[in-house]
Design an enzyme around this catalytic site. Structure first.
Site, PDB file in Angstrom:
ATOM      1  N   ARG A 137      37.579  17.771 -24.654  1.00  0.00           N
ATOM      2  CA  ARG A 137      38.553  16.806 -24.645  1.00  0.00           C
ATOM      3  C   ARG A 137      38.496  16.114 -26.341  1.00  0.00           C
ATOM      4  O   ARG A 137      37.471  16.260 -26.865  1.00  0.00           O
ATOM      5  CB  ARG A 137      38.151  15.578 -24.123  1.00  0.00           C
ATOM      6  CG  ARG A 137      38.798  15.708 -22.489  1.00  0.00           C
ATOM      7  CD  ARG A 137      39.986  16.529 -22.562  1.00  0.00           C
ATOM      8  NE  ARG A 137      40.614  17.511 -21.264  1.00  0.00           N
ATOM      9  CZ  ARG A 137      40.260  17.123 -19.899  1.00  0.00           C
ATOM     10  NH1 ARG A 137      40.315  14.886 -19.800  1.00  0.00           N
ATOM     11  NH2 ARG A 137      40.339  17.316 -18.737  1.00  0.00           N
ATOM     12  N   PRO A 153      30.580   7.130 -23.933  1.00  0.00           N
ATOM     13  CA  PRO A 153      29.964   8.118 -23.737  1.00  0.00           C
ATOM     14  C   PRO A 153      30.665   9.925 -23.334  1.00  0.00           C
ATOM     15  O   PRO A 153      30.009  10.450 -23.490  1.00  0.00           O
ATOM     16  CB  PRO A 153      28.979   7.117 -22.755  1.00  0.00           C
ATOM     17  CG  PRO A 153      29.228   6.100 -22.867  1.00  0.00           C
ATOM     18  CD  PRO A 153      30.206   5.808 -24.407  1.00  0.00           C
ATOM     19  N   TYR A 154      31.538   9.344 -22.916  1.00  0.00           N
ATOM     20  CA  TYR A 154      32.302  10.458 -22.565  1.00  0.00           C
ATOM     21  C   TYR A 154      32.342  11.456 -23.796  1.00  0.00           C
ATOM     22  O   TYR A 154      31.929  12.506 -23.147  1.00  0.00           O
ATOM     23  CB  TYR A 154      33.682  10.278 -21.780  1.00  0.00           C
ATOM     24  CG  TYR A 154      34.723  11.605 -21.887  1.00  0.00           C
ATOM     25  CD1 TYR A 154      34.872  12.270 -20.966  1.00  0.00           C
ATOM     26  CD2 TYR A 154      35.948  10.960 -22.461  1.00  0.00           C
ATOM     27  CE1 TYR A 154      35.603  13.202 -21.334  1.00  0.00           C
ATOM     28  CE2 TYR A 154      37.006  12.043 -22.967  1.00  0.00           C
ATOM     29  CZ  TYR A 154      36.657  13.108 -21.975  1.00  0.00           C
ATOM     30  OH  TYR A 154      37.644  13.977 -21.823  1.00  0.00           O
ATOM     31  N   GLY A 155      33.266  10.991 -24.723  1.00  0.00           N
ATOM     32  CA  GLY A 155      33.660  11.077 -25.685  1.00  0.00           C
ATOM     33  C   GLY A 155      32.074  11.863 -25.967  1.00  0.00           C
ATOM     34  O   GLY A 155      31.721  13.226 -27.136  1.00  0.00           O
TER      35      GLY A 155
END
Ligand SMILES: O=c1ccn([C@@H]2O[C@H](COP(=O)(O)OP(=O)(O)O[C@H]3O[C@H](CO)[C@H](O)[C@H](O)[C@H]3O)[C@@H](O)[C@H]2O)c(=O)[nH]1
Length: 587
Positions: A137, A153-155
């Site tokens: 993403r 954190p996702y990124g």
């Protein structure tokens, strides 16, 4: 004949939102597809709907495997069975806000799962053919060679994954890797049969809006009204999921045809930015529904404006997004309007199963909440869930979230047509206890943390019913502590239904002394068993015998399929060695 007819693609996370739409396009393009998915944020029904969309012939080329990439054995099993020409890796968690709160879950799931996948591919795939496509993403980056930066954190998991991919490619240049950077995928298949329906409360904008539109959420929280944008809300590049699916096909073709692809990133976006408020307005126009909104502070980890530069994908992949925001909202609404509860089976409260249970008093104790309130504690025994509450639960009125339930579903390793019931107890007992109303033999095999309602073979209530499956409803005794809430886990559609906290299930819960409770419980249990027998025509004695025979049979079948699997593994290894020998000889 198209060469893709022969190509076998592994799709991780193929039961999810982007996964299902891509699988439909892959099958239509003539690829064979194998899905591996742990159903963490998806339902099996979605895969059935993919089959329905592509028709019976193409469906034969689709295989579903329940598995978790964090579990190496699950991936090994797949690769030892068949040869894949490419892997499309969707399986990942994607909530920005959630990742800020529980980063460990994100690092574990997104990083460990992917590393395991690379390792298995390294071991099983031929050196000259390791095409791999990963969905990454967006980061803040808008042009592919911008310096990458992650804000949450996702990124960061995605950023690390890009670096891992590049390092692997540097060390082993025979890998062909495409890194696809999505912007904000929305919309749904034009048929309205598949679309996005996250479990629990949605993290992302469009799933949230769609739930507000059908009354599952009261209003939309708009995170941020003071961004330096045209209307103060954040701007994103929304892309129709079907465009995205086609982007994958284009990238896959590139992988197969361009031996020099190396490890390359492409943006998949439209190049246009739309604000949150503009998106809400477009959805209102498409649906004719008013979306109530509440303005809230900015969400941690969010950026102000993100949109794609699409030139590279257009030039090198020959792909360009076709749809605009109006079509995205039209299809999103078509999906939601036809499936207010997502792609899962919705039970009709008037269906035969439920009315049968209700009429016979199997869901019993009280016929309404008010009756329950007025009853004396001792009068409510086992099965004291009021009919209206149970029916509400069963007809999807209460949807809740529980990671434990997901874990349990995964540990069970197969899709059981049973409904499980558990109750939280408070305040002394912070851990929910599991009360699995299930054939004892099978429950016993599942081990901790499952508990039976009570020890002994009669301690379950089991109803057999028509094609919808088997439903169990039960109560419990909890040593005189009050019960805070009841949660149903439906193994049929993998959703959790929770009745709101209430004074209920006084099945022993409120009896003063344990002994008295036990006696009351036993009496009620006998009564419940008789009721079940009168509905199903099967007495608990006969039931026990049937289940003991069934479990022996299941065990024998399991062993025999294990042996078969091992045999196949050996055969596949032999074939692989043989082919490698041949290719060495040629070289
Ligand atoms: O209930 C909500 C949810 C979101 N937003 C806002 O809507 C915008 C878009 O948020 P999303 O959560 O839908 O999407 P993100 O831009 O945060 O992107 C994340 O979700 C996307 C899914 O659409 C992709 O997975 C993407 O990679 C991932 O970063 C943000 O400004 C966000 O604050 C709201 O106002 N209310």
């Amino acid at each position: 004949m198209d060469s893709s007819m022969e190509q076998n693609i592994l799709v991780t996370g193929g039961a999810g939102f982007i996964g299902t739409h891509t699988v439909v396009q892959l099958l239509k393009e003539g690829f064979k597809v194998s899905i591996i998915d742990n159903l963490d944020n998806s339902v099996l029904e979605a895969v059935d709907r993919v089959r329905e969309l592509v028709g019976p012939n193409l469906s034969k080329k689709l295989e579903f495997n329940l598995g978790d990439l964090r579990n190496k054995e699950d991936i090994e099993k797949l690769f030892s069975k068949q040869r894949f020409d490419a892997v499309i890796h969707f399986a990942a968690l994607k909530g920005v806000g959630e990742s800020v709160g529980i980063p460990r879950r994100y690092y574990d799931n997104n990083l460990v799962g992917t590393i395991n996948l690379y390792e298995t591919m390294s071991k099983w795939c031929f050196h000259h053919l390791r095409p791999f496509m990963e969905n990454l993403r967006k980061f803040h980056a808008c042009v592919e060679d911008f310096q990458l930066k992650a804000l949450n954190p996702y990124g960061r998991t995605k950023l690390f994954l890009e670096e891992i991919a590049r390092d692997i490619h540097r060390a082993e240049p025979e890998w062909r890797i495409v890194l696809l950077r999505y912007f904000n995928p929305v919309g749904a298949h034009e048929s309205g049969r598949i679309g996005e329906d996250p479990k629990g409360i949605p993290n992302n904008l469009m799933p949230y809006i769609q739930q507000v539109a059908v009354g599952r959420q009261p209003e939309l929280n708009v995170y941020g009204h003071d961004y330096p944008t045209k209307d103060g809300s954040a701007v994103r590049d929304y892309i129709h999921v079907m465009d995205l699916a086609d982007g994958h096909i284009a990238a896959l073709r590139k992988l197969f045809t361009d031996p020099k692809i190396g490890c390359t990133a492409y943006n998949l976006g439209t190049g246009r930015g739309t604000s949150v408020l503009e998106m809400v307005a477009a959805f209102e126009k498409a649906s004719g529904k008013k979306i109530p909104m509440k303005v809230c502070p900015r969400r941690p980890g969010d950026s102000t404006v993100v949109y794609a530069s699409t030139e590279k994908a257009e030039k090198e992949l020959g792909w360009k997004a076709k749809y605009g925001v109006d079509e995205m909202c039209r299809d999103q609404w078509n999906w939601t309007n036809n499936n207010p509860w997502g792609g899962c089976r919705v039970l009709d409260p008037s269906s035969r199963s439920l009315s049968c249970m209700k009429g016979k008093g199997v869901i019993r104790g009280c016929s309404s909440r008010s009756e329950l309130e007025s009853k004396k504690e001792e009068e409510c025994g086992l099965l004291s869930l009021p009919d209206d509450v149970a029916l509400e639960c069963l007809s999807h009125r209460f949807v809740a979230e529980s990671r434990d339930l997901r874990a349990m579903r995964y540990r069970l390793g197969k899709l059981e047509p049973y409904m499980y019931v558990y109750m939280h107890m408070y305040p002394e007992d912070p851990c929910p206890r599991w009360f699995v109303l299930h054939p004892p033999a099978t429950s016993a095999q599942t081990g901790a943390p499952f508990e039976l309602l009570a020890s002994g073979s009669t301690s379950r209530i089991l109803l057999r019913e028509d094609g919808l499956g088997v439903y169990c409803i039960g109560g419990l005794m909890n040593d005189g502590k009050p019960t805070s809430e009841v949660t149903f886990f439906s193994a049929i559609d993998h959703l959790v239904y929770r009745a709101t906290p209430m004074k209920m299930a006084r099945s022993g819960a409120s009896a003063k002394e344990n002994n008295k409770t036990r006696l009351a419980y036993e009496a009620k249990l006998a009564e419940a068993n008789a009721l079940v027998a009168s509905v199903t025509g099967i007495s608990s004695d006969v039931e026990s015998k049937i289940y003991s025979a069934e479990s022996k049979l299941a065990e024998a079948t399991r062993k025999s399929s294990e042996l078969e699997m091992r045999l196949k593994e050996v055969e596949t290894r032999e074939r692989v060695l043989q082919q490698e020998r041949l290719s060495f000889a040629k070289e």
